[in-house]
Design a protein around this motif. Structure first.
Motif, PDB file in Angstrom:
ATOM      1  N   GLY A  20       2.581  60.057  58.957  1.00  0.00           N
ATOM      2  CA  GLY A  20       4.087  59.929  60.109  1.00  0.00           C
ATOM      3  C   GLY A  20       3.793  60.902  61.104  1.00  0.00           C
ATOM      4  O   GLY A  20       2.666  60.761  61.889  1.00  0.00           O
TER       5      GLY A  20
ATOM      6  N   SER B 143       2.411  45.204  63.742  1.00  0.00           N
ATOM      7  CA  SER B 143       3.424  45.767  62.891  1.00  0.00           C
ATOM      8  C   SER B 143       2.625  47.065  62.734  1.00  0.00           C
ATOM      9  O   SER B 143       1.503  46.994  62.705  1.00  0.00           O
ATOM     10  CB  SER B 143       3.901  45.404  61.882  1.00  0.00           C
ATOM     11  OG  SER B 143       2.671  44.993  60.840  1.00  0.00           O
TER      12      SER B 143
ATOM     13  N   GLY C 209       8.194  59.055  54.261  1.00  0.00           N
ATOM     14  CA  GLY C 209       8.213  57.569  53.900  1.00  0.00           C
ATOM     15  C   GLY C 209       9.040  56.607  54.872  1.00  0.00           C
ATOM     16  O   GLY C 209       9.149  55.417  54.386  1.00  0.00           O
TER      17      GLY C 209
ATOM     18  N   TRP D 241      -2.019  55.258  59.544  1.00  0.00           N
ATOM     19  CA  TRP D 241      -0.918  54.479  59.524  1.00  0.00           C
ATOM     20  C   TRP D 241      -1.519  53.029  58.906  1.00  0.00           C
ATOM     21  O   TRP D 241      -2.551  52.448  59.325  1.00  0.00           O
ATOM     22  CB  TRP D 241      -0.335  54.263  60.568  1.00  0.00           C
ATOM     23  CG  TRP D 241       0.648  55.442  61.217  1.00  0.00           C
ATOM     24  CD1 TRP D 241       0.033  56.830  61.264  1.00  0.00           C
ATOM     25  CD2 TRP D 241       2.079  55.597  61.596  1.00  0.00           C
ATOM     26  NE1 TRP D 241       1.089  57.821  61.520  1.00  0.00           N
ATOM     27  CE2 TRP D 241       2.418  56.843  61.788  1.00  0.00           C
ATOM     28  CE3 TRP D 241       2.872  54.524  61.744  1.00  0.00           C
ATOM     29  CZ2 TRP D 241       3.460  57.202  62.555  1.00  0.00           C
ATOM     30  CZ3 TRP D 241       4.000  54.833  62.230  1.00  0.00           C
ATOM     31  CH2 TRP D 241       4.442  56.370  62.576  1.00  0.00           C
ATOM     32  N   THR D 242      -0.695  52.441  58.326  1.00  0.00           N
ATOM     33  CA  THR D 242      -0.765  50.821  58.383  1.00  0.00           C
ATOM     34  C   THR D 242      -0.550  50.009  59.395  1.00  0.00           C
ATOM     35  O   THR D 242       0.655  50.150  59.936  1.00  0.00           O
ATOM     36  CB  THR D 242       0.013  50.389  56.822  1.00  0.00           C
ATOM     37  OG1 THR D 242      -0.264  51.087  55.621  1.00  0.00           O
ATOM     38  CG2 THR D 242      -0.279  48.815  56.616  1.00  0.00           C
TER      39      THR D 242
ATOM     40  N   THR E 106       7.402  62.602  57.834  1.00  0.00           N
ATOM     41  CA  THR E 106       6.422  61.927  56.721  1.00  0.00           C
ATOM     42  C   THR E 106       6.900  61.613  55.377  1.00  0.00           C
ATOM     43  O   THR E 106       6.378  61.766  54.147  1.00  0.00           O
ATOM     44  CB  THR E 106       5.175  63.073  56.771  1.00  0.00           C
ATOM     45  OG1 THR E 106       5.679  64.180  56.407  1.00  0.00           O
ATOM     46  CG2 THR E 106       4.509  63.024  58.050  1.00  0.00           C
TER      47      THR E 106
ATOM     48  N   VAL F  72       8.785  50.325  62.273  1.00  0.00           N
ATOM     49  CA  VAL F  72       7.993  49.016  62.128  1.00  0.00           C
ATOM     50  C   VAL F  72       8.607  47.894  63.316  1.00  0.00           C
ATOM     51  O   VAL F  72       9.699  48.080  63.626  1.00  0.00           O
ATOM     52  CB  VAL F  72       8.427  48.501  60.757  1.00  0.00           C
ATOM     53  CG1 VAL F  72       7.758  47.130  60.469  1.00  0.00           C
ATOM     54  CG2 VAL F  72       8.032  49.590  59.863  1.00  0.00           C
TER      55      VAL F  72
ATOM     56  N   ASN G  55       3.478  50.908  60.402  1.00  0.00           N
ATOM     57  CA  ASN G  55       4.442  51.569  59.402  1.00  0.00           C
ATOM     58  C   ASN G  55       3.658  53.011  58.977  1.00  0.00           C
ATOM     59  O   ASN G  55       2.810  53.208  58.757  1.00  0.00           O
ATOM     60  CB  ASN G  55       5.269  50.725  58.469  1.00  0.00           C
ATOM     61  CG  ASN G  55       4.061  50.326  57.442  1.00  0.00           C
ATOM     62  OD1 ASN G  55       3.718  51.124  56.592  1.00  0.00           O
ATOM     63  ND2 ASN G  55       3.665  49.071  57.342  1.00  0.00           N
ATOM     64  N   ASN G  56       4.773  53.884  58.434  1.00  0.00           N
ATOM     65  CA  ASN G  56       4.293  55.240  57.904  1.00  0.00           C
ATOM     66  C   ASN G  56       4.889  55.198  56.513  1.00  0.00           C
ATOM     67  O   ASN G  56       5.348  56.135  55.966  1.00  0.00           O
ATOM     68  CB  ASN G  56       4.503  56.284  58.681  1.00  0.00           C
ATOM     69  CG  ASN G  56       6.338  56.553  58.685  1.00  0.00           C
ATOM     70  OD1 ASN G  56       6.676  55.500  58.898  1.00  0.00           O
ATOM     71  ND2 ASN G  56       6.501  57.832  59.059  1.00  0.00           N
ATOM     72  N   VAL G  57       4.939  54.034  55.478  1.00  0.00           N
ATOM     73  CA  VAL G  57       5.348  53.902  54.291  1.00  0.00           C
ATOM     74  C   VAL G  57       4.718  54.737  53.294  1.00  0.00           C
ATOM     75  O   VAL G  57       4.963  55.088  52.258  1.00  0.00           O
ATOM     76  CB  VAL G  57       5.942  52.765  53.775  1.00  0.00           C
ATOM     77  CG1 VAL G  57       6.892  51.805  54.731  1.00  0.00           C
ATOM     78  CG2 VAL G  57       4.437  51.749  53.898  1.00  0.00           C
ATOM     79  N   THR G  58       3.310  55.073  53.562  1.00  0.00           N
ATOM     80  CA  THR G  58       2.817  55.594  52.654  1.00  0.00           C
ATOM     81  C   THR G  58       2.962  57.230  52.601  1.00  0.00           C
ATOM     82  O   THR G  58       3.057  57.877  53.754  1.00  0.00           O
ATOM     83  CB  THR G  58       1.042  55.504  52.878  1.00  0.00           C
ATOM     84  OG1 THR G  58       0.597  54.100  53.251  1.00  0.00           O
ATOM     85  CG2 THR G  58       0.105  56.189  52.128  1.00  0.00           C
TER      86      THR G  58
ATOM     87  N   GLU H   9      10.254  54.484  58.119  1.00  0.00           N
ATOM     88  CA  GLU H   9       9.406  53.460  58.734  1.00  0.00           C
ATOM     89  C   GLU H   9       9.642  53.465  60.295  1.00  0.00           C
ATOM     90  O   GLU H   9      11.009  53.758  60.703  1.00  0.00           O
ATOM     91  CB  GLU H   9       9.672  52.120  58.265  1.00  0.00           C
ATOM     92  CG  GLU H   9       8.997  51.812  56.846  1.00  0.00           C
ATOM     93  CD  GLU H   9       9.122  50.452  56.234  1.00  0.00           C
ATOM     94  OE1 GLU H   9       9.457  49.746  57.272  1.00  0.00           O
ATOM     95  OE2 GLU H   9       9.027  50.310  55.018  1.00  0.00           O
TER      96      GLU H   9
END
Length: 270
Positions: free
Chosen positions: A263, A254, A183, A222-223, A181, A187, A256-259, A185
């Protein structure tokens, strides 16, 4: 579980906090100590470290740790040596030995130690746990205890350990627990579907093999784009798993777990 694979339990009640502290005994080789802050209703406090069967010593060892007693009165901690009934399986535990350690006067750091031969202990081939016991009444509201410089060495006297680098310690701990977690990705781009229901899978490889196939928990929301929240589609094994998502409509899929804080956690602890 706490940092560096330490675990903590209470006989009753909940500590106000467990935190990293820069309070240390004079001459310490560490940068931080563990700070335990008491609360009303807390009884005995148990701080343990489990050692995997393949690493378990079966000879004479010396355990030592520095304890700062901020409880307002002297106390004598205890040390429990515990073993599992099956190799690396801790659902059934035997206390192979228990010893009262040296008295810790109030408002001072005290080094306590224990020496013993583990070779004849019941189930020692299955693994071992060293569990420090802070006695009941020593971590109630207003009390604070610090722990530092815990060490386990071969032989009947303390031997200074070889200090690992942060990178070495981190990679060793990843065998038991990993939190993805930070940040990073997972993706997929450029995948399109004519209708909903198309499946996307991504193989994810662990940085080091885990002890066993871990329990994986998705963290946060997730986004995603044109698909549902990702799931564990296949696996896991000790080295990899397949992260999957299902398309919900036509378009580019798509996720991702960039937030921050989003994660997975991977748990293979003893």
């Amino acid at each position: 579980f706490l940092a560096d694979r330490w675990s903590l339990q209470t006989g009753a009640g909940t500590l106000a906090s467990v935190a990293r502290s820069t309070s240390l005994p004079s001459g310490s080789r560490s940068r931080y100590s563990m700070q335990l802050t008491g609360a009303s209703g807390v009884t005995g406090v148990y701080i343990g470290q489990r050692i995997e069967a393949m690493n378990t010593p079966r000879s004479t060892v010396c355990f030592s740790i520095y304890i700062y007693n901020g409880s307002g009165a002297a106390f004598s901690p205890a040390l429990q040596i515990r073993t599992p009934s099956a190799s690396d399986t801790w659902s059934s535990i035997t206390t192979a030995a228990s010893a009262t350690l040296q008295e810790c006067p109030d408002s001072a750091w005290t080094k306590v130690s224990w020496t013993g031969d583990l070779s004849g202990y019941s189930n020692i081939a299955n693994g071992v746990e060293f569990r420090l016991v802070i006695p009941s009444g020593s971590l109630v509201a207003g009390d604070t205890v610090y722990l530092a410089d815990a060490a386990l060495s071969y032989g009947s006297i303390y031997t200074a350990p070889i200090i690992k680098t942060y990178a070495q310690e981190y990679m060793d701990c990843l065998r038991y627990f990993r939190r993805a977690t930070e940040g990073g990705e997972f993706v997929v781009y450029g995948l399109y579907s004519g209708t909903s229901g198309n499946y996307v899978g991504i193989p994810v490889t662990f940085p080091v093999p885990m002890r066993v196939a871990p329990t994986i928990t998705r963290v946060g929301t997730w986004t995603v784009s044109y698909c549902n929240q990702p799931t564990i589609a296949y696996g896991p094994t000790t080295t990899t798993f397949i992260l999957g998502a299902v398309s919900t409509s036509s378009g580019r899929i798509s996720f991702n777990n960039v937030t921050a804080g989003v994660g997975f956690t991977f748990d293979a602890e003893l």
